[in-house]
Design an enzyme around this catalytic site. Structure first.
Site, PDB file in Angstrom:
ATOM      1  N   LEU A 100       0.757  -1.081  -0.040  1.00 42.64           N
ATOM      2  CA  LEU A 100       0.326   0.138  -0.008  1.00 42.64           C
ATOM      3  C   LEU A 100       1.170   1.273   0.042  1.00 42.64           C
ATOM      4  O   LEU A 100       0.416   2.457  -0.130  1.00 42.64           O
ATOM      5  CB  LEU A 100      -0.974  -0.426   1.343  1.00 42.64           C
ATOM      6  CG  LEU A 100      -2.545  -1.074   1.179  1.00 42.64           C
ATOM      7  CD1 LEU A 100      -2.640  -1.468   2.564  1.00 42.64           C
ATOM      8  CD2 LEU A 100      -2.919  -0.905   0.050  1.00 42.64           C
ATOM      9  N   GLY A 101       1.845   1.614  -0.641  1.00 52.52           N
ATOM     10  CA  GLY A 101       2.906   2.469  -0.527  1.00 52.52           C
ATOM     11  C   GLY A 101       3.422   3.244   1.210  1.00 52.52           C
ATOM     12  O   GLY A 101       3.487   4.213   0.594  1.00 52.52           O
ATOM     13  N   SER A 103       6.401   3.235   2.941  1.00 49.79           N
ATOM     14  CA  SER A 103       7.708   3.590   2.726  1.00 49.79           C
ATOM     15  C   SER A 103       7.871   4.628   1.575  1.00 49.79           C
ATOM     16  O   SER A 103       8.322   5.666   2.721  1.00 49.79           O
ATOM     17  CB  SER A 103       8.583   2.317   1.714  1.00 49.79           C
ATOM     18  OG  SER A 103       8.041   2.302   0.935  1.00 49.79           O
ATOM     19  N   ASP A 146       5.072   5.254  -6.393  1.00 50.84           N
ATOM     20  CA  ASP A 146       4.591   5.533  -4.631  1.00 50.84           C
ATOM     21  C   ASP A 146       4.881   5.824  -4.670  1.00 50.84           C
ATOM     22  O   ASP A 146       3.485   7.368  -4.290  1.00 50.84           O
ATOM     23  CB  ASP A 146       5.323   3.998  -4.168  1.00 50.84           C
ATOM     24  CG  ASP A 146       4.731   2.961  -4.365  1.00 50.84           C
ATOM     25  OD1 ASP A 146       3.903   2.627  -5.380  1.00 50.84           O
ATOM     26  OD2 ASP A 146       5.099   2.378  -3.273  1.00 50.84           O
TER      27      ASP A 146
END
Ligand code: PMV
Length: 310
Positions: A100-101, A103, A146
């Protein structure tokens, strides 16, 4: 601070993960989950201290030697500010290592919080570029999708170009499109699945380039479906994309189970999202059709979130 000033947005990839790394299109959209960072200064510590962060937003003991620390060091260096004496508190409702991005959302939140703390004005484009450098520490060869959604927080069609400047266009839907997110409960590192796909592609570039090109066609058809608000067509494209992600061998037994449960409960389409190998999946349904899908996924013991593309 202005609303959203220190936020990085979590995202889903609706269509096109993995092939996007090879210069093809992908569609991504923010979800209602994000990472928020706060910076305080003036301690006597010689290095920045970063609170650990978790799904429920609880702040644990400070951690030092980890990737978050290297990311924060890069951010202070690039912004030209002293790292000493800085404390970064991170609050998140976004699960980590789940596709889910998180980072990228972390990097964006910290960049915004550090810049604000030193009264540095930084454009969204510059935030996204610096978050991309942070993602290179975490992922190795990120496509840039992202950090873009984590920064801008709106649905986009994305393509990485050879000169490194991404092509980005907004996607506006006539009405909100409900998306159910399911967590497989298995944490997965995107760098690992991206590496698996790269090695397979290196052994057989023609074989894999064909799959990537097919996915690209689905993505472009998906843009059209979204702009028309055609949920059934979008769902079919997602189902075919899942078949091709399976062909890339980045699915997992848990993801397959979730996809099957969602489809059986009436989802018009379901697929993994993000890096795969675990992590998260998404399902699409008409607004009136989400409840049985959520109930079936939860009944099988999985964590779900309801969001919408708008
Ligand atoms: O797992 P996530 O949320 O980092 O998404 C990764 C998407 C990939 O296409 C697999 C990698 C990338 O850099 O685009």
């Amino acid at each position: 601070p202005a609303p959203g000033a220190h936020l990085g947005y979590g995202k889903i990839i609706l269509l096109g993960e993995h092939s996007v790394v090879y210069g093809h299109h992908a569609i991504a959209a923010p979800i209602g989950l994000s990472v928020r960072a706060e910076v305080t200064r003036g301690s006597s510590a010689s290095e920045p201290v970063i609170s650990d962060w978790d799904v429920d937003g609880s702040v644990r003991e400070p951690i030092r030697e980890n990737i978050s620390h290297r990311v924060a060091a890069l951010i202070t260096e690039r912004l030209g500010v002293p790292a000493a004496g800085m404390r970064v508190d991170v609050f998140s409702d976004l699960p980590r290592a789940s596709g889910l991005g998180a980072s990228a959302a972390f990097a964006v939140a910290v960049i915004r919080a550090v810049a604000a703390s030193f009264d540095i004005r930084i454009s969204d484009a510059a935030v996204s570029r610096l978050a991309f450098e942070c993602e290179q520490i975490v992922h190795g060869t990120p496509s840039g999708i992202d950090n873009t959604v984590a920064t801008f927080g709106r649905p986009i069609l994305f393509r990485k170009t050879d000169d490194g400047r991404p092509e980005i266009s907004d996607i506006v839907t006539p009405q909100p499109i409900p998306i159910i997110i399911g967590l497989s409960g298995v944490s997965a590192l995107t760098s690992q699945t991206v590496g698996l796909v790269r090695r397979a592609w290196q052994r057989n570039p023609r074989r894999y380039d064909q799959i990537f090109a097919q996915i690209d066609g689905l993505v472009l058809a998906g843009v059209d479906a979204l702009r028309r608000g055609d949920i059934a067509d979008l769902g079919e494209l997602m189902n075919i994309n899942q078949g091709l992600l399976n062909a890339l061998q980045v699915s997992s037994p848990e993801l397959e189970e979730l996809v099957a449960i969602a489809r059986r409960a009436g989802a018009l389409g379901a697929k993994l999202t993000g890096g795969g190998g675990g992590g998260a999946m998404i399902a699409v349904a008409e607004p009136s059709g989400t409840e049985p899908i959520i109930a079936a996924m939860r009944g099988a013991g999985y964590t779900t979130y309801l969001t919408e593309i708008r």
